[in-house]
Design a protein around this motif. Structure first.
Motif, PDB file in Angstrom:
ATOM      1  N   MET A   1       0.847  -1.177   0.000  1.00  0.00           N
ATOM      2  CA  MET A   1       0.000   0.000   0.000  1.00  0.00           C
ATOM      3  C   MET A   1       0.888   1.234   0.000  1.00  0.00           C
ATOM      4  O   MET A   1       1.936   1.272   0.631  1.00  0.00           O
ATOM      5  CB  MET A   1      -0.915   0.008   1.218  1.00  0.00           C
ATOM      6  N   ASN A   2       0.407   2.272  -0.697  1.00  0.00           N
ATOM      7  CA  ASN A   2       1.107   3.545  -0.756  1.00  0.00           C
ATOM      8  C   ASN A   2       0.316   4.593   0.010  1.00  0.00           C
ATOM      9  O   ASN A   2      -0.888   4.441   0.238  1.00  0.00           O
ATOM     10  CB  ASN A   2       1.266   3.993  -2.208  1.00  0.00           C
ATOM     11  N   TYR A   3       1.016   5.659   0.360  1.00  0.00           N
ATOM     12  CA  TYR A   3       0.401   6.748   1.108  1.00  0.00           C
ATOM     13  C   TYR A   3       0.664   8.058   0.380  1.00  0.00           C
ATOM     14  O   TYR A   3       1.750   8.270  -0.165  1.00  0.00           O
ATOM     15  CB  TYR A   3       0.963   6.798   2.533  1.00  0.00           C
ATOM     16  N   TRP A   4      -0.348   8.911   0.408  1.00  0.00           N
ATOM     17  CA  TRP A   4      -0.309  10.151  -0.355  1.00  0.00           C
ATOM     18  C   TRP A   4      -0.877  11.297   0.461  1.00  0.00           C
ATOM     19  O   TRP A   4      -1.622  11.082   1.419  1.00  0.00           O
ATOM     20  CB  TRP A   4      -1.150  10.006  -1.638  1.00  0.00           C
ATOM     21  N   LEU A   5      -0.591  12.506   0.010  1.00  0.00           N
ATOM     22  CA  LEU A   5      -1.212  13.701   0.558  1.00  0.00           C
ATOM     23  C   LEU A   5      -1.677  14.536  -0.626  1.00  0.00           C
ATOM     24  O   LEU A   5      -0.907  14.753  -1.572  1.00  0.00           O
ATOM     25  CB  LEU A   5      -0.217  14.492   1.410  1.00  0.00           C
ATOM     26  N   VAL A   6      -2.951  14.925  -0.614  1.00  0.00           N
ATOM     27  CA  VAL A   6      -3.491  15.813  -1.646  1.00  0.00           C
ATOM     28  C   VAL A   6      -3.908  17.118  -0.992  1.00  0.00           C
ATOM     29  O   VAL A   6      -4.324  17.138   0.168  1.00  0.00           O
ATOM     30  CB  VAL A   6      -4.683  15.186  -2.417  1.00  0.00           C
ATOM     31  N   LYS A   7      -3.766  18.175  -1.760  1.00  0.00           N
ATOM     32  CA  LYS A   7      -4.102  19.507  -1.256  1.00  0.00           C
ATOM     33  C   LYS A   7      -5.312  20.053  -1.983  1.00  0.00           C
ATOM     34  O   LYS A   7      -5.476  19.839  -3.187  1.00  0.00           O
ATOM     35  CB  LYS A   7      -2.956  20.479  -1.503  1.00  0.00           C
ATOM     36  N   SER A   8      -6.103  20.806  -1.251  1.00  0.00           N
ATOM     37  CA  SER A   8      -7.228  21.518  -1.833  1.00  0.00           C
ATOM     38  C   SER A   8      -7.450  22.795  -1.037  1.00  0.00           C
ATOM     39  O   SER A   8      -7.374  22.775   0.198  1.00  0.00           O
ATOM     40  CB  SER A   8      -8.490  20.659  -1.800  1.00  0.00           C
ATOM     41  N   GLU A   9      -7.730  23.873  -1.730  1.00  0.00           N
ATOM     42  CA  GLU A   9      -8.071  25.111  -1.049  1.00  0.00           C
ATOM     43  C   GLU A   9      -9.495  24.982  -0.524  1.00  0.00           C
ATOM     44  O   GLU A   9     -10.413  24.699  -1.300  1.00  0.00           O
ATOM     45  CB  GLU A   9      -7.968  26.293  -2.007  1.00  0.00           C
ATOM     46  N   PRO A  10      -9.699  25.162   0.770  1.00  0.00           N
ATOM     47  CA  PRO A  10     -11.032  24.930   1.333  1.00  0.00           C
ATOM     48  C   PRO A  10     -12.106  25.860   0.770  1.00  0.00           C
ATOM     49  O   PRO A  10     -13.282  25.494   0.769  1.00  0.00           O
ATOM     50  CB  PRO A  10     -10.834  25.126   2.838  1.00  0.00           C
ATOM     51  N   ASP A  11     -11.713  27.020   0.271  1.00  0.00           N
ATOM     52  CA  ASP A  11     -12.702  27.910  -0.353  1.00  0.00           C
ATOM     53  C   ASP A  11     -13.166  27.371  -1.702  1.00  0.00           C
ATOM     54  O   ASP A  11     -14.273  27.677  -2.144  1.00  0.00           O
ATOM     55  CB  ASP A  11     -12.129  29.316  -0.534  1.00  0.00           C
ATOM     56  N   ALA A  12     -12.334  26.556  -2.343  1.00  0.00           N
ATOM     57  CA  ALA A  12     -12.691  25.973  -3.639  1.00  0.00           C
ATOM     58  C   ALA A  12     -13.333  24.592  -3.478  1.00  0.00           C
ATOM     59  O   ALA A  12     -14.331  24.290  -4.138  1.00  0.00           O
ATOM     60  CB  ALA A  12     -11.445  25.862  -4.517  1.00  0.00           C
ATOM     61  N   TYR A  13     -12.748  23.757  -2.635  1.00  0.00           N
ATOM     62  CA  TYR A  13     -13.262  22.402  -2.400  1.00  0.00           C
ATOM     63  C   TYR A  13     -12.745  21.935  -1.051  1.00  0.00           C
ATOM     64  O   TYR A  13     -11.575  21.582  -0.909  1.00  0.00           O
ATOM     65  CB  TYR A  13     -12.801  21.450  -3.512  1.00  0.00           C
ATOM     66  N   SER A  14     -13.613  21.924  -0.066  1.00  0.00           N
ATOM     67  CA  SER A  14     -13.222  21.605   1.297  1.00  0.00           C
ATOM     68  C   SER A  14     -13.460  20.136   1.627  1.00  0.00           C
ATOM     69  O   SER A  14     -14.136  19.414   0.888  1.00  0.00           O
ATOM     70  CB  SER A  14     -14.008  22.473   2.283  1.00  0.00           C
ATOM     71  N   TRP A  15     -12.942  19.739   2.783  1.00  0.00           N
ATOM     72  CA  TRP A  15     -13.214  18.399   3.296  1.00  0.00           C
ATOM     73  C   TRP A  15     -14.718  18.181   3.427  1.00  0.00           C
ATOM     74  O   TRP A  15     -15.239  17.129   3.060  1.00  0.00           O
ATOM     75  CB  TRP A  15     -12.504  18.192   4.634  1.00  0.00           C
ATOM     76  N   ASP A  16     -15.426  19.183   3.936  1.00  0.00           N
ATOM     77  CA  ASP A  16     -16.885  19.059   4.087  1.00  0.00           C
ATOM     78  C   ASP A  16     -17.561  18.854   2.734  1.00  0.00           C
ATOM     79  O   ASP A  16     -18.501  18.056   2.623  1.00  0.00           O
ATOM     80  CB  ASP A  16     -17.463  20.280   4.793  1.00  0.00           C
ATOM     81  N   ASP A  17     -17.097  19.563   1.704  1.00  0.00           N
ATOM     82  CA  ASP A  17     -17.632  19.365   0.349  1.00  0.00           C
ATOM     83  C   ASP A  17     -17.409  17.921  -0.096  1.00  0.00           C
ATOM     84  O   ASP A  17     -18.296  17.282  -0.661  1.00  0.00           O
ATOM     85  CB  ASP A  17     -16.958  20.302  -0.661  1.00  0.00           C
ATOM     86  N   PHE A  18     -16.212  17.431   0.151  1.00  0.00           N
ATOM     87  CA  PHE A  18     -15.819  16.073  -0.221  1.00  0.00           C
ATOM     88  C   PHE A  18     -16.719  15.045   0.468  1.00  0.00           C
ATOM     89  O   PHE A  18     -17.245  14.124  -0.160  1.00  0.00           O
ATOM     90  CB  PHE A  18     -14.350  15.891   0.151  1.00  0.00           C
ATOM     91  N   VAL A  19     -16.936  15.221   1.767  1.00  0.00           N
ATOM     92  CA  VAL A  19     -17.774  14.294   2.524  1.00  0.00           C
ATOM     93  C   VAL A  19     -19.215  14.335   2.008  1.00  0.00           C
ATOM     94  O   VAL A  19     -19.841  13.283   1.826  1.00  0.00           O
ATOM     95  CB  VAL A  19     -17.700  14.602   4.037  1.00  0.00           C
ATOM     96  N   LYS A  20     -19.744  15.522   1.758  1.00  0.00           N
ATOM     97  CA  LYS A  20     -21.114  15.639   1.226  1.00  0.00           C
ATOM     98  C   LYS A  20     -21.246  14.942  -0.116  1.00  0.00           C
ATOM     99  O   LYS A  20     -22.253  14.293  -0.398  1.00  0.00           O
ATOM    100  CB  LYS A  20     -21.500  17.111   1.074  1.00  0.00           C
ATOM    101  N   GLN A  21     -20.234  15.087  -0.949  1.00  0.00           N
ATOM    102  CA  GLN A  21     -20.252  14.496  -2.279  1.00  0.00           C
ATOM    103  C   GLN A  21     -20.092  12.967  -2.214  1.00  0.00           C
ATOM    104  O   GLN A  21     -20.603  12.246  -3.058  1.00  0.00           O
ATOM    105  CB  GLN A  21     -19.140  15.119  -3.124  1.00  0.00           C
TER     106      GLN A  21
END
Length: 136
Positions: A1-21
């Motif tokens: 298994m590999n591990y990664w980190l992705v970035k997103s500006e919360p004003d454009a696409y937040s964790w909450d947006d991701f969870v809702k989607q």
């Protein structure tokens, strides 16, 4: 298994947006090194979700639910790829960039060394350290 980190500006696409989607096509990456990182992601790899610009903190854990395929937003240019991600869980306590910079085990993490990349690999030890900080 590999591990990664992705970035997103919360004003454009937040964790909450991701969870809702419930899942996301990780598109819009136009840096060759970040694209290569997307292409290297494998099914069920673990992914840390980082809020960049505002917040500057790891806020959640996701997994790769579909490996790379051509970016459907630009079908005329096959150089670019996307992956699909699904949220797994929010971290009980966000892990700030300041914490990461002061943690000895994280001194070489690509988040610091390659701060402009939106998709970076991280080691097992770095992944586990951030998860531990997020649960402390």
């Amino acid at each position: 298994m590999n591990y990664w980190l992705v970035k997103s500006e919360p004003d454009a696409y937040s964790w909450d947006d991701f969870v809702k989607q419930g899942k996301a096509v990780w598109d819009g990456v136009r840096n060759y090194q970040a694209r290569n990182n997307l292409a290297a992601m494998r099914l069920n790899d673990q992914v840390l979700f980082y809020h960049s610009v505002a917040g500057k903190q790891v806020v959640g854990l996701a997994r790769v639910s579909r490996e790379s395929y051509p970016d459907p937003t630009i079908p005329e240019d096959p150089r670019w790829v996307v992956v699909e991600l699904e949220p797994v869980a929010a971290l009980p306590k966000p892990v700030t960039l300041q914490q990461i910079k002061t943690e000895p085990l994280l001194q070489n993490i690509p988040l610091i060394r390659h701060s402009r990349l939106s998709v970076v690999p991280i080691s097992t030890n770095e992944f586990e350290c951030i998860l531990a900080l997020g649960h402390a």
